[in-house]
Design a protein around this motif. Structure first.
Motif, short mmCIF file in Angstrom:
data_model
loop_
_atom_site.label_atom_id
_atom_site.label_comp_id
_atom_site.label_asym_id
_atom_site.label_seq_id
_atom_site.Cartn_x
_atom_site.Cartn_y
_atom_site.Cartn_z
N VAL A 10 47.32 16.77 11.01
CA VAL A 10 47.75 18.14 11.28
C VAL A 10 48.69 18.57 10.16
N ARG A 12 51.11 21.68 8.42
CA ARG A 12 51.90 22.87 8.75
C ARG A 12 52.51 23.42 7.47
N SER A 31 52.45 17.34 6.19
CA SER A 31 51.71 16.67 7.26
C SER A 31 52.63 16.48 8.45
N THR A 68 44.05 15.54 22.18
CA THR A 68 45.01 14.58 21.65
C THR A 68 45.99 14.19 22.75
N ILE A 74 50.64 20.82 18.28
CA ILE A 74 49.68 21.49 17.41
C ILE A 74 49.82 22.98 17.67
N ASP A 78 48.73 26.07 12.42
CA ASP A 78 48.47 24.82 11.71
C ASP A 78 47.03 24.76 11.21
N ARG A 79 46.77 23.75 10.41
CA ARG A 79 45.41 23.39 10.03
C ARG A 79 45.20 21.93 10.37
N VAL A 80 43.96 21.57 10.64
CA VAL A 80 43.62 20.21 11.04
C VAL A 80 42.60 19.65 10.05
N VAL A 89 43.23 26.23 13.09
CA VAL A 89 43.40 26.18 14.54
C VAL A 89 43.24 27.60 15.04
N SER A 93 47.10 26.10 21.39
CA SER A 93 46.94 24.76 21.95
C SER A 93 47.53 24.73 23.35
#
Length: 115
Positions: A10, A12, A31, A68, A74, A78-80, A89, A93
């Motif tokens: 994940v 940010r 990260s 998760t 999350i 964010d990006r995953v 995303v 979440s």
């Protein structure tokens, strides 16, 4: 192996001032998690032509639901990273508690657009 057979990272990014307001600086992303245990399930995969103005170009949209452990933070901003691909995303979440607490999880929906 358990409920979580996959793993994700994940990322940010901080907010910075851009010409039209605040934007995320993905070059300075940190990260939040690496190797976060996850169960990644496909929602839809679609290859479709773009609108009328560009019929010669194809676009692929891939969407997954990521489950998760409930402690995972999350965010929609964010990006995953999953299987070496970066996803945004989409949506918020959610933490889904169970009655016993043993099967609680965090759910995020991620999407990648290619083309």
């Amino acid at each position: 192996m358990g409920l979580y057979r996959d793993s994700v990272a994940v990322l940010r990014a901080p907010l910075v001032v851009g010409p039209y307001g605040d934007v995320r600086d993905w070059d300075a992303a940190q990260s939040v998690y690496t190797g976060l245990p996850a169960s990644v399930q496909p929602v839809s995969t679609r290859d479709a032509l773009t609108p009328d103005q560009d019929q010669d170009r194809e676009t692929g949209i891939t969407t997954y639901r990521v489950y998760t452990p409930r402690q995972a933070d999350i965010r929609v901003s964010d990006r995953v990273r999953y299987r070496a691909q970066l996803y945004e995303v989409i949506g918020v979440s959610l933490v889904w508690p169970s009655v016993t607490g043993r099967n609680s999880y965090t759910l995020a929906t991620i999407r990648r657009i290619d083309g």
